[in-house]
Design a protein around this motif. Sequence first.
Motif, PDB file in Angstrom:
ATOM      1  N   VAL A  17       1.042  -1.170   0.071  1.00 59.62           N
ATOM      2  CA  VAL A  17      -0.154  -0.034   0.057  1.00 59.62           C
ATOM      3  C   VAL A  17       0.848   1.316  -0.009  1.00 59.62           C
ATOM      4  O   VAL A  17       0.711   2.422  -0.848  1.00 59.62           O
ATOM      5  CB  VAL A  17      -0.968  -0.009   1.292  1.00 59.62           C
ATOM      6  N   HIS A  18       1.769   1.159   0.698  1.00 60.02           N
ATOM      7  CA  HIS A  18       2.731   2.315   0.830  1.00 60.02           C
ATOM      8  C   HIS A  18       3.601   2.706  -0.431  1.00 60.02           C
ATOM      9  O   HIS A  18       3.686   3.668  -0.872  1.00 60.02           O
ATOM     10  CB  HIS A  18       3.608   2.150   1.995  1.00 60.02           C
ATOM     11  N   GLU A  19       3.970   1.583  -1.147  1.00 59.79           N
ATOM     12  CA  GLU A  19       4.638   1.836  -2.210  1.00 59.79           C
ATOM     13  C   GLU A  19       3.783   2.128  -3.562  1.00 59.79           C
ATOM     14  O   GLU A  19       4.065   3.107  -4.378  1.00 59.79           O
ATOM     15  CB  GLU A  19       5.378   0.490  -2.672  1.00 59.79           C
ATOM     16  N   ARG A  20       2.375   1.706  -3.491  1.00 60.52           N
ATOM     17  CA  ARG A  20       1.641   2.122  -4.424  1.00 60.52           C
ATOM     18  C   ARG A  20       1.065   3.610  -4.216  1.00 60.52           C
ATOM     19  O   ARG A  20       1.311   4.236  -5.313  1.00 60.52           O
ATOM     20  CB  ARG A  20       0.199   1.338  -4.202  1.00 60.52           C
ATOM     21  N   ALA A  21       1.190   4.166  -3.095  1.00 57.89           N
ATOM     22  CA  ALA A  21       0.817   5.252  -2.850  1.00 57.89           C
ATOM     23  C   ALA A  21       1.995   6.329  -3.348  1.00 57.89           C
ATOM     24  O   ALA A  21       1.624   7.275  -4.055  1.00 57.89           O
ATOM     25  CB  ALA A  21       0.610   5.651  -1.348  1.00 57.89           C
ATOM     26  N   ARG A  22       3.472   5.831  -3.007  1.00 54.75           N
ATOM     27  CA  ARG A  22       4.391   6.659  -3.467  1.00 54.75           C
ATOM     28  C   ARG A  22       4.454   6.628  -4.985  1.00 54.75           C
ATOM     29  O   ARG A  22       4.910   7.705  -5.575  1.00 54.75           O
ATOM     30  CB  ARG A  22       5.602   6.080  -2.798  1.00 54.75           C
ATOM     31  N   GLN A  23       4.354   5.404  -5.585  1.00 59.44           N
ATOM     32  CA  GLN A  23       4.434   5.542  -7.098  1.00 59.44           C
ATOM     33  C   GLN A  23       3.223   6.503  -7.650  1.00 59.44           C
ATOM     34  O   GLN A  23       3.538   7.344  -8.772  1.00 59.44           O
ATOM     35  CB  GLN A  23       4.155   4.153  -7.654  1.00 59.44           C
ATOM     36  N   ALA A  24       2.129   6.409  -7.108  1.00 60.54           N
ATOM     37  CA  ALA A  24       0.828   7.389  -7.499  1.00 60.54           C
ATOM     38  C   ALA A  24       1.408   8.720  -7.190  1.00 60.54           C
ATOM     39  O   ALA A  24       1.091   9.757  -8.436  1.00 60.54           O
ATOM     40  CB  ALA A  24      -0.299   7.227  -6.761  1.00 60.54           C
ATOM     41  N   TYR A  25       1.931   9.207  -6.286  1.00 60.26           N
ATOM     42  CA  TYR A  25       2.428  10.483  -5.939  1.00 60.26           C
ATOM     43  C   TYR A  25       3.483  10.892  -7.195  1.00 60.26           C
ATOM     44  O   TYR A  25       3.434  11.977  -7.730  1.00 60.26           O
ATOM     45  CB  TYR A  25       3.040  10.870  -4.730  1.00 60.26           C
ATOM     46  N   ARG A  26       4.513  10.083  -7.601  1.00 60.22           N
ATOM     47  CA  ARG A  26       5.644  10.364  -8.435  1.00 60.22           C
ATOM     48  C   ARG A  26       4.937  10.309  -9.845  1.00 60.22           C
ATOM     49  O   ARG A  26       5.740  10.984 -10.741  1.00 60.22           O
ATOM     50  CB  ARG A  26       6.519   9.323  -8.379  1.00 60.22           C
ATOM     51  N   SER A  27       3.806   9.872 -10.006  1.00 64.89           N
ATOM     52  CA  SER A  27       3.303   9.893 -11.411  1.00 64.89           C
ATOM     53  C   SER A  27       2.760  11.318 -11.732  1.00 64.89           C
ATOM     54  O   SER A  27       2.635  11.681 -13.053  1.00 64.89           O
ATOM     55  CB  SER A  27       1.987   9.125 -11.558  1.00 64.89           C
ATOM     56  N   GLY A  28       2.715  12.201 -10.666  1.00 64.25           N
ATOM     57  CA  GLY A  28       2.440  13.580 -11.179  1.00 64.25           C
ATOM     58  C   GLY A  28       0.935  14.161 -11.133  1.00 64.25           C
ATOM     59  O   GLY A  28       0.499  15.119 -11.582  1.00 64.25           O
ATOM     60  N   LYS A  29       0.170  12.957 -11.115  1.00 62.93           N
ATOM     61  CA  LYS A  29      -1.259  13.284 -11.411  1.00 62.93           C
ATOM     62  C   LYS A  29      -1.925  14.289 -10.403  1.00 62.93           C
ATOM     63  O   LYS A  29      -2.739  15.169 -10.838  1.00 62.93           O
ATOM     64  CB  LYS A  29      -2.058  12.100 -11.131  1.00 62.93           C
ATOM     65  N   ALA A  30      -1.340  14.460  -9.241  1.00 63.48           N
ATOM     66  CA  ALA A  30      -1.943  15.292  -8.298  1.00 63.48           C
ATOM     67  C   ALA A  30      -1.405  16.857  -8.466  1.00 63.48           C
ATOM     68  O   ALA A  30      -1.831  17.734  -7.789  1.00 63.48           O
ATOM     69  CB  ALA A  30      -1.599  15.279  -6.855  1.00 63.48           C
ATOM     70  N   LYS A  31      -0.609  17.025  -9.399  1.00 57.03           N
ATOM     71  CA  LYS A  31      -0.127  18.521  -9.844  1.00 57.03           C
ATOM     72  C   LYS A  31      -1.373  19.311 -10.275  1.00 57.03           C
ATOM     73  O   LYS A  31      -1.235  20.516 -10.273  1.00 57.03           O
ATOM     74  CB  LYS A  31       1.118  18.103 -10.977  1.00 57.03           C
ATOM     75  N   GLY A 141      -2.706  19.842  -0.691  1.00 55.61           N
ATOM     76  CA  GLY A 141      -1.337  20.119  -0.918  1.00 55.61           C
ATOM     77  C   GLY A 141      -0.816  19.440  -2.065  1.00 55.61           C
ATOM     78  O   GLY A 141       0.470  19.597  -2.453  1.00 55.61           O
ATOM     79  N   GLY A 142      -1.655  18.447  -2.605  1.00 55.07           N
ATOM     80  CA  GLY A 142      -1.041  17.672  -3.801  1.00 55.07           C
ATOM     81  C   GLY A 142      -0.499  16.274  -3.375  1.00 55.07           C
ATOM     82  O   GLY A 142       0.250  15.576  -3.955  1.00 55.07           O
ATOM     83  N   ASN A 143      -0.755  15.913  -1.984  1.00 58.54           N
ATOM     84  CA  ASN A 143       0.055  14.664  -1.498  1.00 58.54           C
ATOM     85  C   ASN A 143      -0.759  13.406  -1.913  1.00 58.54           C
ATOM     86  O   ASN A 143      -1.915  13.396  -2.137  1.00 58.54           O
ATOM     87  CB  ASN A 143       0.170  14.621  -0.083  1.00 58.54           C
ATOM     88  N   ALA A 144      -0.155  12.085  -1.760  1.00 59.28           N
ATOM     89  CA  ALA A 144      -0.740  10.661  -1.782  1.00 59.28           C
ATOM     90  C   ALA A 144      -0.902  10.438  -0.202  1.00 59.28           C
ATOM     91  O   ALA A 144      -0.221  11.076   0.552  1.00 59.28           O
ATOM     92  CB  ALA A 144       0.096   9.944  -2.335  1.00 59.28           C
ATOM     93  N   VAL A 145      -2.074   9.845  -0.042  1.00 58.28           N
ATOM     94  CA  VAL A 145      -2.427   9.732   1.593  1.00 58.28           C
ATOM     95  C   VAL A 145      -2.751   8.493   1.778  1.00 58.28           C
ATOM     96  O   VAL A 145      -3.434   7.757   1.047  1.00 58.28           O
ATOM     97  CB  VAL A 145      -3.649  10.529   1.908  1.00 58.28           C
ATOM     98  N   VAL A 146      -2.168   8.001   2.851  1.00 57.52           N
ATOM     99  CA  VAL A 146      -2.465   6.692   3.450  1.00 57.52           C
ATOM    100  C   VAL A 146      -3.286   6.947   5.036  1.00 57.52           C
ATOM    101  O   VAL A 146      -2.763   7.807   5.957  1.00 57.52           O
ATOM    102  CB  VAL A 146      -1.427   5.733   3.892  1.00 57.52           C
ATOM    103  N   LEU A 147      -4.398   6.666   5.062  1.00 54.44           N
ATOM    104  CA  LEU A 147      -5.243   6.707   6.296  1.00 54.44           C
ATOM    105  C   LEU A 147      -5.200   5.451   7.265  1.00 54.44           C
ATOM    106  O   LEU A 147      -5.291   4.540   6.771  1.00 54.44           O
ATOM    107  CB  LEU A 147      -6.895   6.869   5.986  1.00 54.44           C
ATOM    108  N   LYS A 148      -4.970   5.763   8.477  1.00 54.60           N
ATOM    109  CA  LYS A 148      -4.957   4.919   9.605  1.00 54.60           C
ATOM    110  C   LYS A 148      -6.266   5.217  10.799  1.00 54.60           C
ATOM    111  O   LYS A 148      -5.759   5.795  11.549  1.00 54.60           O
ATOM    112  CB  LYS A 148      -3.815   4.399  10.166  1.00 54.60           C
ATOM    113  N   PRO A 149      -7.351   4.738  10.375  1.00 49.66           N
ATOM    114  CA  PRO A 149      -8.461   4.934  11.490  1.00 49.66           C
ATOM    115  C   PRO A 149      -8.221   4.077  12.699  1.00 49.66           C
ATOM    116  O   PRO A 149      -7.313   3.176  13.004  1.00 49.66           O
ATOM    117  CB  PRO A 149      -9.800   4.251  10.850  1.00 49.66           C
TER     118      PRO A 149
END
Length: 483
Positions: A17-31, A141-149
């Motif tokens: 999950v952590h790596e998927r979020a990091r790769q998604a952020y690096r893709s630049g889609k949240a720019k 802010g343009g970040n990828a996010v992992v939530l821990k309820p």
Amino acid sequence: MSSSTSFHTPMDEISQVHERARQAYRSGKAKSIAFRKEQIAQVSYLLKDNEDRFVEALKSDLGRPAQETVFFDFAASYLNIKLMYDNVEKWTKSRRAGFNLSFAPMSPRVKAEPKGTVLVIGPFNVPVFMLVVPLAGAIAGGNAVVLKPSEKCPACAKLMAELVPKYLDNEMFHVVNGGIPETTRLLELQWDHIFFTGSNSVGRIVAQAAAKHLTPLTLELGGKNPVVVDPRSDFHLAAKRTLWGRVSNAGQICLAPEYVLIPRASQDAFVEAVKEVYASFYPEGPAKSDSLSRVVTEAQATRIKRLLDESQGTIVFGGDVVVAERYVAPTLVKDVAPGDSLMSEEIFGPVLPIVPVQDVDEAIEIIKSRGHPLAIYAFSRDKTFLEKVFDNTESGAAVANDTVVNGGVPGLPGGGIGASGYGYATGKELFEQFTHIRVSLNNPAWVDNIGFGFRYPPYTKKENEKQLRFLSPALPPRPKKVS
């Protein structure tokens, strides 16, 4: 797998999950600001479309009345989500730095840019608000996010895990559920920011884990928030607003008033005012009332019962604890000494100690002798009295003639100081938690010809002094007398 852990994320999936979020952020889609606004809007509808389900989940987890869920989790969430949506474009625009004639040709600018992949660890007491609002701020802010309820609210945690992938981008935003082992695994990973809401003791553990990776951190903690009552104040108003703040959500609010400081000669009059308010809140008794939440676990109920059993104060009303039902009756305890068990830690339950003092000076000394609270409350019609309390103490918030409501006021950032935490949980300041300021300039070649050529060797002392003096501003006037 037991039912209590059946909704936990498998340990071997957490790194994925952590790596998927990091790769998604690096893709630049949240720019894309359009993408951010779309996702922020989706956060609001995740909540709006499922309000009834969240109300039922929190009724199951906390025995919480619907009105408290609407007030504490929904209303404040919508205010902050809308703020992010309306302002994300403005907040993320590149802007000029302050003007300076010497550097103006270089076009110095600043811009808020995302930190990267962030972890948001939510609490049990406001499990919706303290997840979706940081989520919206991080998206802005343009970040990828992992939530821990919080695992202490399993119904709410399971609902959040179901809804996030239905409403939000599946690569950028994720939910990890679980208890201590899963949280420990998350904290072993490298994040670009961690946002934690919870107790001081766990906050220290999170801070230590973040320090290993030099990860920036927001800590929203708690503390013992005092109420200072002026003997000339409206006791009925002070009693009503203090008791409401103490019993709402069964006292499980980080901003809740934890104890009252009042001159000894006025204690009995204030006690009578609280008794009248209590009777109006629960005319048929709190045990049968639909307006009282339950504490989150039997362990919490047991802990509060121990604090009451060990107290040397006098119970005015309440005192009943039914551990198996997670029921703690609204309780007022008078004649509580500063060293009493009820003052030894944050109660986080519907128990209100009254600490009699000689005067406001002694009240201030008691406050200053403890860790900085998240809020200090004072009731008075006298501006001078209020200024004395607030000017001589430190806290995240200084609130006159009310309690708790400051947490939901637009424009007031929520945050602590010292032991009550650092960083902010609401407003523009929340957006700023999840961004860093990137500076830029573009220096044309001709600038060297008019002012900056002196920096290159070989150095000429006379020319250097001339140019450096031009760059240096005039100093402030020299003080006539140094204290």
